[in-house]
Design a protein around this motif. Sequence first.
Motif, short mmCIF file in Angstrom:
data_model
loop_
_atom_site.label_atom_id
_atom_site.label_comp_id
_atom_site.label_asym_id
_atom_site.label_seq_id
_atom_site.Cartn_x
_atom_site.Cartn_y
_atom_site.Cartn_z
N TYR A 17 -3.35 6.05 5.81
CA TYR A 17 -4.57 5.27 5.63
C TYR A 17 -4.87 5.18 4.13
O TYR A 17 -4.49 6.08 3.36
CB TYR A 17 -5.75 5.94 6.33
CG TYR A 17 -5.75 5.84 7.84
CD1 TYR A 17 -6.40 4.81 8.48
CD2 TYR A 17 -5.11 6.81 8.61
CE1 TYR A 17 -6.42 4.73 9.88
CE2 TYR A 17 -5.13 6.75 10.00
CZ TYR A 17 -5.78 5.70 10.62
OH TYR A 17 -5.79 5.61 11.99
N PRO A 60 -9.97 9.16 4.73
CA PRO A 60 -9.31 7.90 5.11
C PRO A 60 -10.33 6.79 5.41
O PRO A 60 -11.44 7.05 5.86
CB PRO A 60 -8.53 8.29 6.36
CG PRO A 60 -9.24 9.47 6.92
CD PRO A 60 -9.79 10.21 5.74
N THR A 120 -7.42 0.80 7.93
CA THR A 120 -6.49 0.55 6.82
C THR A 120 -5.12 1.18 7.05
O THR A 120 -4.33 1.27 6.11
CB THR A 120 -7.08 1.09 5.50
OG1 THR A 120 -7.25 2.52 5.60
CG2 THR A 120 -8.42 0.44 5.20
N TYR A 121 -4.85 1.62 8.27
CA TYR A 121 -3.54 2.24 8.51
C TYR A 121 -2.42 1.26 8.24
O TYR A 121 -2.51 0.08 8.62
CB TYR A 121 -3.44 2.75 9.94
CG TYR A 121 -2.05 3.26 10.29
CD1 TYR A 121 -1.66 4.54 9.94
CD2 TYR A 121 -1.12 2.42 10.92
CE1 TYR A 121 -0.38 5.00 10.24
CE2 TYR A 121 0.16 2.87 11.22
CZ TYR A 121 0.52 4.15 10.86
OH TYR A 121 1.79 4.61 11.14
N ALA A 153 -0.94 10.71 9.94
CA ALA A 153 -1.75 9.50 10.07
C ALA A 153 -1.26 8.62 11.21
O ALA A 153 -2.06 7.95 11.88
CB ALA A 153 -1.74 8.72 8.75
N HIS A 189 -3.52 7.26 14.22
CA HIS A 189 -3.64 5.82 14.48
C HIS A 189 -3.29 5.49 15.93
O HIS A 189 -3.91 4.60 16.54
CB HIS A 189 -2.71 5.05 13.54
CG HIS A 189 -2.71 3.57 13.76
ND1 HIS A 189 -3.83 2.78 13.57
CD2 HIS A 189 -1.73 2.72 14.20
CE1 HIS A 189 -3.54 1.53 13.85
NE2 HIS A 189 -2.28 1.47 14.24
N ILE A 248 -12.53 7.96 10.94
CA ILE A 248 -11.91 6.96 11.83
C ILE A 248 -12.69 6.84 13.13
O ILE A 248 -13.00 5.74 13.59
CB ILE A 248 -10.44 7.36 12.13
CG1 ILE A 248 -9.66 7.56 10.82
CG2 ILE A 248 -9.78 6.33 13.03
CD1 ILE A 248 -9.59 6.35 9.95
#
Length: 481
Positions: free
Chosen positions: A45, A58, A62-63, A360, A364, A406
């Motif tokens: 991220y 993070p 935006t991953y 990450a 996600h 997140i």
Amino acid sequence: MPSEHDTAPDPERVRASRFPTAYTILFLLIVLMAVLTWIMPAGQYDQVMDEALGQEAPVPGTYHTVEPDPQGLLDVLMAPIAGFYDPAEYVANAIDVSLFVLVIGGFLGVVNATGAVSAGIERAIGGLKGREKWMIPALMALFALGGTTYGMAEETLAFYPLLIPVAIAAGYDAVTGVAIIMLGAGVGVLGSTINPFSTAIASDAAGIPFTRGMGLRLVILAVSWLIAVVFVMRYAERVREAPDRSVVAERKAENEAHFLKGHEAAREAVLSGRQKIVLIVFALTFVVMIWGVSSQGWWMAEMSALFLGSAIVVGILGWMGEKKMTSAFVDGARDLLGVALVIGLARGIVVIMDKGMISATILHYFEDRISGMSDIAYVNALFWIEGLLSFVVPSTSGLAVLSMPIFAPLSDFAGVGRELAVTAFQTAIGITNLIAPTYAVVVGGLAIGRVPYERWLVFIWPLLLLLVVFVSAALSVAALL
């Protein structure tokens, strides 16, 4: 001539010997994570500096995938080393915790050499005659208080060598001693109220004051503590009435020989004035440690210095002499060397994940799965996801910074208050960190207590089931209100 029955192997010990040691389990987990870095896409991220948290967090949405960095054989072999001291700072170094454990071992070695602890335990057990079981709720309440207020975790490692002999001398087993400490502090973290490493950081990362949701957390703390206390007391009484019902019954003689070394002589000995002074210094050391951690910002270096200084004071008060004191310190540190090694291995798992950049990606994956769920489904899914994530990121503060930025915005779309997302996070990691083999406090405490990991699982699984059902029900009711 010994009979065939006398020479037959103990089935319990044979079964236990087939189960891998903690070292092997942790190393295999390092290998597994390395394999996953070859299979899973690497990603990350975008990060922004959060001034309130004092570190990067993070940014939701935006991953993106990045160039993979699959971990090979050399990386696997380097991971336990980096777990102790990682110059690249992929993970919080374990060297400070490991050194703290070794210094505690040295301190206890010096104190035990005076005979004061053995004599003191015998006097304490004699004074509790018939009321031993009531020390369980009292001690678990104290540890829960430490867990809920300042996240008592690594600090508990100092108490295992002290309380396990008390539990065994009272007619219980090593598991009871481990459970009093680990479950006491654990349910405190599970029901964190003002814990800066769990509730405060997670709330800050979610963009809300940590006082929101306090009522629910107090209820979870009280009920979880009660469930754990009743569970441990029932188990302890069963063991005292029928020692063969202990989950470590095959280790009874071995553990008594290890933890009650010197207690036979102590039963006949009189507690001398010098030994009483040593016990006062011994107790004051722990009082000062708690004061330093809770109000002065102490961490492993300061606590290690405290125990080192106290070991010197005890050696002088005990008139041990330089050679006997240093030998006792080294022998005590040697007894806990295996614990220090286990802690470094546990941190090595996170090193591999972060270097291979799959942390990450895992986050996600779960982010996509829970988007658009109803409020009750969402909060329960979040509870389970945070629990799974905490197996690979066992640090409460680390997982809070990773996941809350997140999942907190997702909570808005699900119609769930962000404070409930924080509560789901802290209860999930609180439960997981009672069994996670990647968590240094678990593997370290079990190693000190000489309780095999699989035996701990046999002991604790009914309690975990009760806690999961209760917490899920509490979160569901809160989501409806």
